[in-house]
Design an enzyme around this catalytic site. Structure first.
Site, PDB file in Angstrom:
ATOM      1  N   HIS A 166      -3.388   6.770  13.969  1.00  0.00           N
ATOM      2  CA  HIS A 166      -3.008   5.456  14.477  1.00  0.00           C
ATOM      3  C   HIS A 166      -1.617   5.057  13.975  1.00  0.00           C
ATOM      4  CE1 HIS A 166      -5.401   5.765  10.896  1.00  0.00           C
ATOM      5  NE2 HIS A 166      -4.862   4.682  10.392  1.00  0.00           N
ATOM      6  N   ASP A 211      -0.878  -4.149  10.213  1.00  0.00           N
ATOM      7  CA  ASP A 211      -2.221  -4.444   9.753  1.00  0.00           C
ATOM      8  C   ASP A 211      -3.150  -3.479  10.483  1.00  0.00           C
ATOM      9  OD1 ASP A 211      -3.558  -6.068   7.874  1.00  0.00           O
ATOM     10  OD2 ASP A 211      -4.523  -7.196   9.485  1.00  0.00           O
ATOM     11  N   THR A 212      -4.037  -2.868   9.724  1.00  0.00           N
ATOM     12  CA  THR A 212      -4.904  -1.832  10.283  1.00  0.00           C
ATOM     13  C   THR A 212      -6.355  -2.183  10.046  1.00  0.00           C
ATOM     14  OG1 THR A 212      -3.240  -0.107   9.905  1.00  0.00           O
ATOM     15  CG2 THR A 212      -5.507   0.628  10.128  1.00  0.00           C
ATOM     16  N   ASN A 251       0.851  -1.196   0.000  1.00  0.00           N
ATOM     17  CA  ASN A 251       0.000   0.000   0.000  1.00  0.00           C
ATOM     18  C   ASN A 251       0.886   1.246   0.000  1.00  0.00           C
ATOM     19  OD1 ASN A 251      -1.595   2.174   0.782  1.00  0.00           O
ATOM     20  ND2 ASN A 251      -3.020   0.870   1.909  1.00  0.00           N
TER      21      ASN A 251
HETATM   22  P1  ITT Z   1      -0.878  -4.093   3.096  1.00  0.00           P
HETATM   23  O1  ITT Z   1      -1.535  -5.292   3.722  1.00  0.00           O
HETATM   24  O2  ITT Z   1      -0.111  -4.405   1.854  1.00  0.00           O
HETATM   25  O3  ITT Z   1      -0.063  -3.316   4.089  1.00  0.00           O
HETATM   26  P2  ITT Z   1      -3.630  -3.103   2.894  1.00  0.00           P
HETATM   27  O4  ITT Z   1      -4.255  -1.893   2.291  1.00  0.00           O
HETATM   28  O5  ITT Z   1      -4.200  -4.451   2.566  1.00  0.00           O
HETATM   29  O6  ITT Z   1      -2.051  -3.068   2.606  1.00  0.00           O
HETATM   30  P3  ITT Z   1      -4.465  -3.325   5.686  1.00  0.00           P
HETATM   31  O7  ITT Z   1      -4.956  -4.710   5.501  1.00  0.00           O
HETATM   32  O8  ITT Z   1      -3.669  -3.007   6.912  1.00  0.00           O
HETATM   33  O9  ITT Z   1      -3.589  -2.874   4.448  1.00  0.00           O
HETATM   34  O10 ITT Z   1      -5.615  -2.238   5.655  1.00  0.00           O
HETATM   35  C1  ITT Z   1      -6.931  -2.526   5.652  1.00  0.00           C
HETATM   36  C2  ITT Z   1      -7.721  -1.430   5.043  1.00  0.00           C
HETATM   37  O11 ITT Z   1      -8.047  -0.494   6.091  1.00  0.00           O
HETATM   38  C3  ITT Z   1      -7.088  -0.588   3.962  1.00  0.00           C
HETATM   39  O12 ITT Z   1      -7.125  -1.188   2.709  1.00  0.00           O
HETATM   40  C4  ITT Z   1      -7.954   0.669   4.030  1.00  0.00           C
HETATM   41  O13 ITT Z   1      -9.192   0.455   3.389  1.00  0.00           O
HETATM   42  C5  ITT Z   1      -8.193   0.764   5.532  1.00  0.00           C
HETATM   43  N1  ITT Z   1      -7.191   1.652   6.151  1.00  0.00           N
HETATM   44  C6  ITT Z   1      -6.006   1.319   6.709  1.00  0.00           C
HETATM   45  N2  ITT Z   1      -5.368   2.416   7.150  1.00  0.00           N
HETATM   46  C7  ITT Z   1      -6.185   3.461   6.860  1.00  0.00           C
HETATM   47  C8  ITT Z   1      -6.083   4.855   7.047  1.00  0.00           C
HETATM   48  O14 ITT Z   1      -5.028   5.413   7.614  1.00  0.00           O
HETATM   49  N3  ITT Z   1      -7.107   5.617   6.608  1.00  0.00           N
HETATM   50  C9  ITT Z   1      -8.184   5.083   6.030  1.00  0.00           C
HETATM   51  N4  ITT Z   1      -8.354   3.773   5.799  1.00  0.00           N
HETATM   52  C10 ITT Z   1      -7.354   2.977   6.219  1.00  0.00           C
END
Ligand code: ITT
Length: 204
Positions: free
Chosen positions: A184, A69-70, A10
């Site tokens: 975060h 992971d978020t 990402n």
């Molecule tokens: P990686 O696993 O490659 O790091 P990803 O986009 O799949 O990338 P996550 O699984 O951690 O990452 O994120 C889950 C989703 O949460 C992400 O695709 C966004 O839709 C949302 N998200 C994460 N961080 C965010 C932020 O700072 N602001 C808004 N949405 C966010």
């Protein structure tokens, strides 16, 4: 400078983290490291998925690395979309909220929250650091509320509907510097930077 691979695909996450001043490590994205793999997130918790992502890259490169992971956890929905945040409305990636998947995730969430008064939510990030083959974990939380409509054009994911506590604007209306005052991701990075600083001092 000590190199640290950031195990993510990402680019928004990479840009946010690189915009934080004073990190005494060279942060290298997967793309910059020439690694082109889609790391699976097979588990039901942010903790396990973060470990999976950093372990895969550590095994592949043998280099110090971290991943995060978020999830967006909505109180009235018992923590949904949570670990499913990127695929809430179906499989696919949601790096940019203008992507159709990103838009669909927001649409689904706003639909589910119609008529719900409790708009409390939080972004929760779990970071997994692999340093010299040992894992360390950190957490960063940003509390806020979910608006009933999109506001702002910037950012990614759920940024246009998330108003952080104490802010007047959504994440999508902020530049990175302003988002870093609340986010975060910045909070978890502060913990990582402190930890790295202390472990470097100890090894001197
Ligand atoms: P990686 O696993 O490659 O790091 P990803 O986009 O799949 O990338 P996550 O699984 O951690 O990452 O994120 C889950 C989703 O949460 C992400 O695709 C966004 O839709 C949302 N998200 C994460 N961080 C965010 C932020 O700072 N602001 C808004 N949405 C966010």
């Amino acid at each position: 400078m000590h190199k640290l691979i950031f195990a993510t695909n990402n680019q928004h996450k990479v840009d946010e983290i690189k915009s934080i001043p004073g990190i005494n490590y060279e942060i290298i994205s997967l793309k910059e490291a020439g690694i082109n793999i889609d790391i699976p997130e097979p588990y039901n918790t942010l903790e396990e998925n973060a470990t999976e992502k950093s372990s895969v890259i550590y095994k592949l490169t043998g280099m110090d690395c971290f991943s995060e992971d978020t999830g967006l956890e909505v109180e009235a929905l018992n923590g949904e979309p949570g670990v499913k945040s990127s695929r809430y409305a179906g499989e696919g990636k949601s790096f940019v909220h203008k992507d159709s998947i990103g838009e669909k995730n927001i649409e689904k969430l706003l639909f589910k929250m119609q008529g719900i008064e409790n708009r409390n939510a939080q972004f929760r990030t779990v970071l997994s650091l692999m340093l010299n083959g040992t894992e360390y974990k950190f957490e960063g939380i940003c509390k806020g509320i979910i608006l009933a409509y999109n506001k702002g054009e910037g950012g990614f994911g759920y940024d246009p509907i998330f108003l952080p506590l104490g802010a007047q604007r959504t994440f999508a209306e902020m530049d990175m510097e302003e988002k870093n005052r609340f986010s975060h991701r910045k909070k978890v990075m502060d913990k990582l930077v402190d930890f790295l600083h202390n472990s470097t001092e100890k090894n001197k």
